[in-house]
Write a protein that holds these residues in place. Structure first.
Motif, PDB file in Angstrom:
ATOM      1  N   THR A  88      22.610  45.441  86.563  1.00 31.37           N
ATOM      2  CA  THR A  88      21.809  45.020  85.401  1.00 31.37           C
ATOM      3  C   THR A  88      22.691  44.256  84.413  1.00 31.37           C
ATOM      4  O   THR A  88      23.893  44.507  84.301  1.00 31.37           O
ATOM      5  CB  THR A  88      21.193  46.242  84.691  1.00 31.37           C
TER       6      THR A  88
ATOM      7  N   VAL B 203      18.388  44.983  92.632  1.00 26.75           N
ATOM      8  CA  VAL B 203      18.524  46.223  93.402  1.00 26.75           C
ATOM      9  C   VAL B 203      18.727  45.863  94.868  1.00 26.75           C
ATOM     10  O   VAL B 203      17.913  45.140  95.457  1.00 26.75           O
ATOM     11  CB  VAL B 203      17.290  47.126  93.237  1.00 26.75           C
TER      12      VAL B 203
ATOM     13  N   ARG C 269      17.565  42.622  86.422  1.00 23.42           N
ATOM     14  CA  ARG C 269      17.896  43.819  87.203  1.00 23.42           C
ATOM     15  C   ARG C 269      17.798  43.471  88.685  1.00 23.42           C
ATOM     16  O   ARG C 269      16.751  43.020  89.161  1.00 23.42           O
ATOM     17  CB  ARG C 269      16.929  44.950  86.871  1.00 23.42           C
TER      18      ARG C 269
ATOM     19  N   THR D 133      22.408  49.113  92.044  1.00 21.35           N
ATOM     20  CA  THR D 133      21.611  48.498  90.980  1.00 21.35           C
ATOM     21  C   THR D 133      22.543  47.772  90.005  1.00 21.35           C
ATOM     22  O   THR D 133      23.465  48.368  89.453  1.00 21.35           O
ATOM     23  CB  THR D 133      20.804  49.560  90.227  1.00 21.35           C
TER      24      THR D 133
ATOM     25  N   THR E 271      21.715  52.754  97.484  1.00 24.57           N
ATOM     26  CA  THR E 271      21.153  51.770  96.550  1.00 24.57           C
ATOM     27  C   THR E 271      22.224  51.335  95.557  1.00 24.57           C
ATOM     28  O   THR E 271      22.946  52.165  94.999  1.00 24.57           O
ATOM     29  CB  THR E 271      19.963  52.365  95.790  1.00 24.57           C
TER      30      THR E 271
END
Length: 711
Positions: A620, A684, A682, A618, A616
């Motif tokens: 932001t 992902v 955000r 991520t 994953t």
């Protein structure tokens, strides 16, 4: 030696039959007995009790109101006392001719002498008769068909439906507990210690185990026999314990020790196969039938000569007509018969020339399946031949009690070799065997050639289906590859255009140092972009380096006071792990253009993690966020451009999943939806690690399918 017909040769031990030509009044005999003086007593259907004594015949006649009065049973009890049961009454016959009719209720059926008592079964019930006083006592009102006493002295009676006894005064019917006994009882005989022999029409002979008036077990004897015996009229057990059964197919001698069976019928000289009653005394068998009284000697006759066996004919039905091929008419060198395709109900007939047995022979038949001529081979023929050839399957020997072998309604196609040997009832084999081959042709659609043609056609069809499937797959892969290239082509102009706009800002006001560093970084990024655009996957290390260069360009553009970025978790990911090429670049582009904080410092953070087999990423930012950006009028055009970039990225994710099954997921949300006090965006990105590790091999196959040979 005769006066008119010459000399006759009679087999030794030939049966002797007494009929109307010998002085008896009717050939249709019903019962037979032997008294203590050796006289043979036999009754017919006209009320006559015939007496054969020292070769002389005499007759005692009993009254008949309608001319039909069967003598159902004859029971010699004492030297001068014979009880006779007829349809019209029970009589006590004395040797001096005196006769007395015993009063009985109903039509008499059977008697059982028991010392000074006589048990009499009639259509109206069971009666006990005192021999001395003539007194009559009734014990049952049911129709009685058979009576016997077991080894413990219990009297058993059979009726139309079941078996009862004196232990409980004939109250309980044991047919209710044992269904085999819930039938008409034809005959009952004492079989020795705790055993009764019982005959019923549907199951034949039964062995019944009894103790103290209770039935403990019932066994049908037919389950022990190779050929069941049905339609039994009467039963006789001789002094040696052998059972003699009279049937409509002759007489069967049964040994209870091993259940071996011998048979006597018209081939043995009996005038009729429908035997009504029998007695055996010593080595002599007496039978009565519709053909008269027959005396058969049971002395074994030494058999010094052996006899030949012949396969005589093949019979079958063709086009609703029975046909027969006589095999002995064929030349000696031809031992094969080919049947027509339409042949059904095929039978092969045998014969053994043993005149002592008068045709009453058994036949041992060995049936071997061989490979038929090539044009008639079937799959079953081939499998059977392989079993015989490689596994050594031994053909079975079939013991036949009739002079023919039946192949059923439809004889399976094949080549059958029959080897037959005749033998007598005493297991004396013929001196020769006979062999013959019968071929049943196969129809064209049943042959192995038709089956092979079907399989070849099916195989070619399957191959063609897979070829078409591969062609369609190649087309789909090619379309997907071109679609991915088109998406890459849509992403690159955004990056180049934004970079050029940034360079222009360094000239107003001029900043040669930062402009030079930015241009050098942009040139490096441009080369990497052009290089990575041609690849579907790059290494994780290359992807992280590309992201750092891109964010570094943003830092040069905005300055350290307004822009900062961090990257974490890189050390936990293998550097050589495949990663979708340039997949994160559009997200970073949105973050560095549309995710700039309205005031203060812009912060962008990239975090990599591996959890439960999924990698994953991520991303932001602390910019205005999707909701704020969409709500502002002035930024509506920017929001549309950002939405278009996200749409292109989602299309790329869908294409990658279609081609490589990565289970790649993309989620972009406003941070305020996740945390109320937060702002920004955000993003992902996650995918299955195991699947992406296999992606390069799939890519190689795609390239092989999608790029024609020679290009």
């Amino acid at each position: 030696c005769t006066l008119d017909d010459g000399v006759y040769g009679l087999p030794l031990g030939a049966p002797v039959t007494y009929s109307k030509t010998d002085g008896i009044r009717s050939n249709n005999l019903v019962s037979v007995a032997r008294d203590s003086s050796g006289r043979i007593l036999f009754g017919d259907d006209e009320g006559n009790m015939n007496i054969l004594s020292n070769g002389k015949l005499s007759v005692e006649r009993y009254r008949s109101t309608d001319g039909y009065n069967r003598v159902l049973g004859i029971y010699p009890i004492a030297k001068n006392e014979i009880w006779v049961v007829t349809d019209e009454g029970v009589y006590v016959q004395q040797n001096n001719g005196a006769r007395e009719k015993v009063p009985a209720v109903g039509s008499p059926k059977t008697l059982y002498p028991d010392g000074d008592r006589i048990w009499c079964g009639t259509s109206a019930g069971l009666f006990e008769i005192d021999r001395k006083t003539g007194g009559l006592q009734r014990h049952s009102t049911q129709r009685i068909t058979a009576i016997a006493k077991d080894s413990e002295g219990v009297i058993w009676t059979g009726r139309i439906e079941g078996l009862l006894n004196t232990a409980d005064s004939f109250r309980y019917n044991w047919g209710n507990r044992f269904p085999e006994l819930y039938s008409r009882i034809v005959a009952i005989r004492n079989g020795g210690a705790n055993r009764l022999w019982v005959i019923t029409p549907n199951l034949g002979l039964l062995r019944v185990i009894v103790r103290k008036g209770r039935v403990e077990q019932v066994e049908p004897i037919n389950k022990f026999l190779k050929q069941p015996i049905h339609n039994i009229h009467s039963l006789f057990q001789d002094a040696s314990g052998l059972l003699w059964l009279s049937t409509n197919r002759g007489i069967f001698r049964l040994n209870p020790q091993d259940w071996s069976v011998s048979r006597y019928n018209h081939h043995d000289g009996l005038p009729n196969n429908d035997i009504k009653s029998i007695i055996v005394h010593g080595d002599t068998l007496w039978t009565v039938s519709p053909g008269g009284l027959t005396c058969v000697s049971l002395k074994p006759i030494p058999q010094k000569t052996k006899f030949p066996t012949y396969i005589t004919a093949v019979r079958f039905r063709q086009n609703d007509e029975m046909r027969e091929i006589f095999l002995n008419d064929a030349p000696l060198q031809i031992r094969t018969t080919i049947l027509p395709l339409e042949a059904t109900l095929v039978e092969v007939d045998f014969a053994g020339l043993d005149y002592r047995s008068r045709g009453n022979l058994l036949f041992d038949c060995v049936l071997e399946e061989e490979l038929p001529p090539t044009q008639w081979i079937t799959s079953d023929n081939l499998v059977q031949w392989l079993k015989t050839r490689f596994w050594g399957a031994t053909p079975d020997t079939i013991r036949l009690t009739k002079s023919s072998l039946d192949f059923g309604v439809n004889m399976p196609p094949g080549k059958y070799k029959l080897t037959v040997t005749a033998l007598t009832q005493n297991n004396v084999y013929g001196r020769t065997s006979e062999a013959w081959t019968v071929i049943m042709p196969a129809r064209w659609y049943a042959t192995i050639w038709f089956t092979l043609a079907i399989w070849i056609f099916t195989g070619l069809a399957i191959v063609r289906i897979f070829q078409i499937r591969d062609q369609l797959r190649v087309m789909a892969l090619t379309v997907g590859r071109f679609r991915l290239m088109a998406l890459q082509a849509q992403i690159n102009p955004h990056f180049i255009g934004n970079a050029i706009n940034a360079i222009q800002r360094f000239f107003y006001p001029p900043n040669p140092t930062i402009s030079s560093i930015y241009t050098a970084t942009f040139t490096t990024m441009l080369r990497k972009t052009l290089d990575y655009s041609e690849k579907v996957f790059i290494t994780f290390e290359e992807e992280v380096a590309f992201c750092k260069h891109y964010l570094e360009m943003a830092r040069l553009r905005y300055g350290d006071a307004k822009f900062v970025y961090t990257i974490s978790g890189v050390e936990n990911i293998p550097a050589d792990m495949p990663y979708p090429s340039l997949f994160l670049q559009p997200i970073l582009e949105n973050a560095t253009i549309h995710g700039i904080a309205p005031s203060g410092k812009t912060m962008i953070h990239i975090e990599y993690t591996i959890l439960k087999g999924r990698l994953t990423c991520t991303i932001t930012d602390n910019g205005p966020g999707l909701k704020t950006e969409k709500g502002k009028e002035g930024s509506h055009a920017d929001y549309k451009r950002r939405s278009k970039g996200i749409l292109i990225l989602k299309n790329k994710a869908s294409t990658l999943n279609q081609l490589f099954d990565l289970d790649l997921q993309l989620e972009i949300r406003d941070r305020s939806e996740l945390w109320h006090n937060e702002r920004g965006t955000r993003a992902v990105v996650s995918f299955d690690v195991r699947k992406i590790q296999k992606a390069p091999q799939k890519q190689a196959k795609i390239e092989r399918y999608a790029v024609p040979s020679g290009h």
